[in-house]
Design a protein around this motif. Sequence first.
Motif, PDB file in Angstrom:
ATOM      1  N   THR A 127       0.821  -1.202   0.000  1.00  0.00           N
ATOM      2  CA  THR A 127       0.000   0.000   0.000  1.00  0.00           C
ATOM      3  C   THR A 127       0.858   1.257   0.000  1.00  0.00           C
ATOM      4  O   THR A 127       0.597   2.204  -0.747  1.00  0.00           O
ATOM      5  CB  THR A 127      -0.927   0.010   1.232  1.00  0.00           C
ATOM      6  OG1 THR A 127      -1.695  -1.189   1.232  1.00  0.00           O
ATOM      7  CG2 THR A 127      -1.853   1.187   1.226  1.00  0.00           C
ATOM      8  N   SER A 128       1.889   1.282   0.825  1.00  0.00           N
ATOM      9  CA  SER A 128       2.733   2.488   0.881  1.00  0.00           C
ATOM     10  C   SER A 128       3.510   2.691  -0.412  1.00  0.00           C
ATOM     11  O   SER A 128       3.655   3.818  -0.874  1.00  0.00           O
ATOM     12  CB  SER A 128       3.675   2.426   2.080  1.00  0.00           C
ATOM     13  OG  SER A 128       4.589   1.358   1.934  1.00  0.00           O
ATOM     14  N   SER A 129       3.997   1.619  -1.029  1.00  0.00           N
ATOM     15  CA  SER A 129       4.723   1.790  -2.283  1.00  0.00           C
ATOM     16  C   SER A 129       3.780   2.220  -3.398  1.00  0.00           C
ATOM     17  O   SER A 129       4.158   3.017  -4.264  1.00  0.00           O
ATOM     18  CB  SER A 129       5.467   0.509  -2.670  1.00  0.00           C
ATOM     19  OG  SER A 129       4.568  -0.501  -3.061  1.00  0.00           O
ATOM     20  N   ALA A 130       2.542   1.734  -3.397  1.00  0.00           N
ATOM     21  CA  ALA A 130       1.573   2.160  -4.409  1.00  0.00           C
ATOM     22  C   ALA A 130       1.250   3.638  -4.233  1.00  0.00           C
ATOM     23  O   ALA A 130       1.124   4.377  -5.219  1.00  0.00           O
ATOM     24  CB  ALA A 130       0.306   1.315  -4.305  1.00  0.00           C
ATOM     25  N   ALA A 131       1.122   4.085  -2.991  1.00  0.00           N
ATOM     26  CA  ALA A 131       0.823   5.497  -2.730  1.00  0.00           C
ATOM     27  C   ALA A 131       1.950   6.397  -3.224  1.00  0.00           C
ATOM     28  O   ALA A 131       1.696   7.498  -3.718  1.00  0.00           O
ATOM     29  CB  ALA A 131       0.580   5.711  -1.242  1.00  0.00           C
ATOM     30  N   ARG A 132       3.202   5.934  -3.119  1.00  0.00           N
ATOM     31  CA  ARG A 132       4.339   6.724  -3.610  1.00  0.00           C
ATOM     32  C   ARG A 132       4.239   6.992  -5.107  1.00  0.00           C
ATOM     33  O   ARG A 132       4.681   8.039  -5.587  1.00  0.00           O
ATOM     34  CB  ARG A 132       5.645   5.963  -3.354  1.00  0.00           C
ATOM     35  CG  ARG A 132       6.313   6.315  -2.085  1.00  0.00           C
ATOM     36  CD  ARG A 132       7.733   5.803  -1.944  1.00  0.00           C
ATOM     37  NE  ARG A 132       8.257   5.029  -3.049  1.00  0.00           N
ATOM     38  CZ  ARG A 132       8.757   3.796  -2.957  1.00  0.00           C
ATOM     39  NH1 ARG A 132       8.779   3.193  -1.793  1.00  0.00           N
ATOM     40  NH2 ARG A 132       9.233   3.176  -4.005  1.00  0.00           N
ATOM     41  N   PHE A 133       3.641   6.062  -5.849  1.00  0.00           N
ATOM     42  CA  PHE A 133       3.517   6.215  -7.295  1.00  0.00           C
ATOM     43  C   PHE A 133       2.131   6.709  -7.712  1.00  0.00           C
ATOM     44  O   PHE A 133       1.832   6.768  -8.898  1.00  0.00           O
ATOM     45  CB  PHE A 133       3.827   4.882  -7.995  1.00  0.00           C
ATOM     46  CG  PHE A 133       5.281   4.527  -7.953  1.00  0.00           C
ATOM     47  CD1 PHE A 133       6.157   4.987  -8.922  1.00  0.00           C
ATOM     48  CD2 PHE A 133       5.794   3.761  -6.918  1.00  0.00           C
ATOM     49  CE1 PHE A 133       7.495   4.670  -8.869  1.00  0.00           C
ATOM     50  CE2 PHE A 133       7.132   3.436  -6.867  1.00  0.00           C
ATOM     51  CZ  PHE A 133       7.991   3.898  -7.838  1.00  0.00           C
ATOM     52  N   GLY A 134       1.296   7.050  -6.748  1.00  0.00           N
ATOM     53  CA  GLY A 134      -0.035   7.575  -7.049  1.00  0.00           C
ATOM     54  C   GLY A 134      -1.013   6.505  -7.527  1.00  0.00           C
ATOM     55  O   GLY A 134      -1.984   6.825  -8.202  1.00  0.00           O
ATOM     56  N   ILE A 135      -0.778   5.264  -7.161  1.00  0.00           N
ATOM     57  CA  ILE A 135      -1.646   4.157  -7.558  1.00  0.00           C
ATOM     58  C   ILE A 135      -2.671   3.917  -6.445  1.00  0.00           C
ATOM     59  O   ILE A 135      -2.306   3.802  -5.278  1.00  0.00           O
ATOM     60  CB  ILE A 135      -0.836   2.859  -7.798  1.00  0.00           C
ATOM     61  CG1 ILE A 135       0.243   3.078  -8.865  1.00  0.00           C
ATOM     62  CG2 ILE A 135      -1.741   1.696  -8.133  1.00  0.00           C
ATOM     63  CD1 ILE A 135      -0.301   3.320 -10.241  1.00  0.00           C
ATOM     64  N   THR A 136      -3.939   3.823  -6.816  1.00  0.00           N
ATOM     65  CA  THR A 136      -5.000   3.502  -5.868  1.00  0.00           C
ATOM     66  C   THR A 136      -5.346   2.032  -6.028  1.00  0.00           C
ATOM     67  O   THR A 136      -5.719   1.590  -7.114  1.00  0.00           O
ATOM     68  CB  THR A 136      -6.252   4.364  -6.131  1.00  0.00           C
ATOM     69  OG1 THR A 136      -5.881   5.730  -6.064  1.00  0.00           O
ATOM     70  CG2 THR A 136      -7.329   4.066  -5.108  1.00  0.00           C
ATOM     71  N   LEU A 137      -5.215   1.289  -4.947  1.00  0.00           N
ATOM     72  CA  LEU A 137      -5.501  -0.143  -4.978  1.00  0.00           C
ATOM     73  C   LEU A 137      -6.972  -0.358  -4.667  1.00  0.00           C
ATOM     74  O   LEU A 137      -7.487   0.168  -3.686  1.00  0.00           O
ATOM     75  CB  LEU A 137      -4.633  -0.877  -3.959  1.00  0.00           C
ATOM     76  CG  LEU A 137      -3.120  -0.632  -4.092  1.00  0.00           C
ATOM     77  CD1 LEU A 137      -2.378  -1.330  -2.975  1.00  0.00           C
ATOM     78  CD2 LEU A 137      -2.633  -1.125  -5.441  1.00  0.00           C
TER      79      LEU A 137
END
Length: 175
Positions: free
Chosen positions: A106-116
């Motif tokens: 979740t934190s790595s996705a947030a760094r790239f602006g990805i919403t899971l």
Amino acid sequence: MKTLFQNLADQWRATTVHRWFAGKSATDQRILKVLGTLCVALFFYIGLWQPLVDFTAKQQQRAAQSQTLADWIAENRQALAQSSTRRAGNAGQPFSGGAPTIAQITSSAARFGITLSRLQPESDGSVSVAVEQQPFNALVQWLASIETEQGYAIDRASIDRGSEEGLVNGQFRFQ
């Protein structure tokens, strides 16, 4: 003094239903008694027996599901303890190897602006992830980061075109 059963019998004999029944022939009375007995038995079956059987079956199914969950927790307790011990030993360093955690993904996705849109831990320690309507370039950068920086392997990937140009939907499984 009359007993309770004698009082009930006297009251029954005073009813119009009993007089109607007594006026029937012996064959008709036997048929009515059999039908009455069948109706009472059907009432007890539908009203008491079947609900008890259904309730028992549901409770046994819930118990089996609870036991399966308890077994899974007991099975994976050691792996979870080892994972948290390894992370505590590497404090401040990116975690590489081992099973991925939902917080790290979740934190790595947030760094790239990805919403899971969906995260689901699997019983083998892997994590399934779904994304919907995400920018393709950011998604590819995020996946590359997952493999290179965090050391997780992408076990399964499926990417489909989204409703707008440049957006994609995807399902991934990280190990």
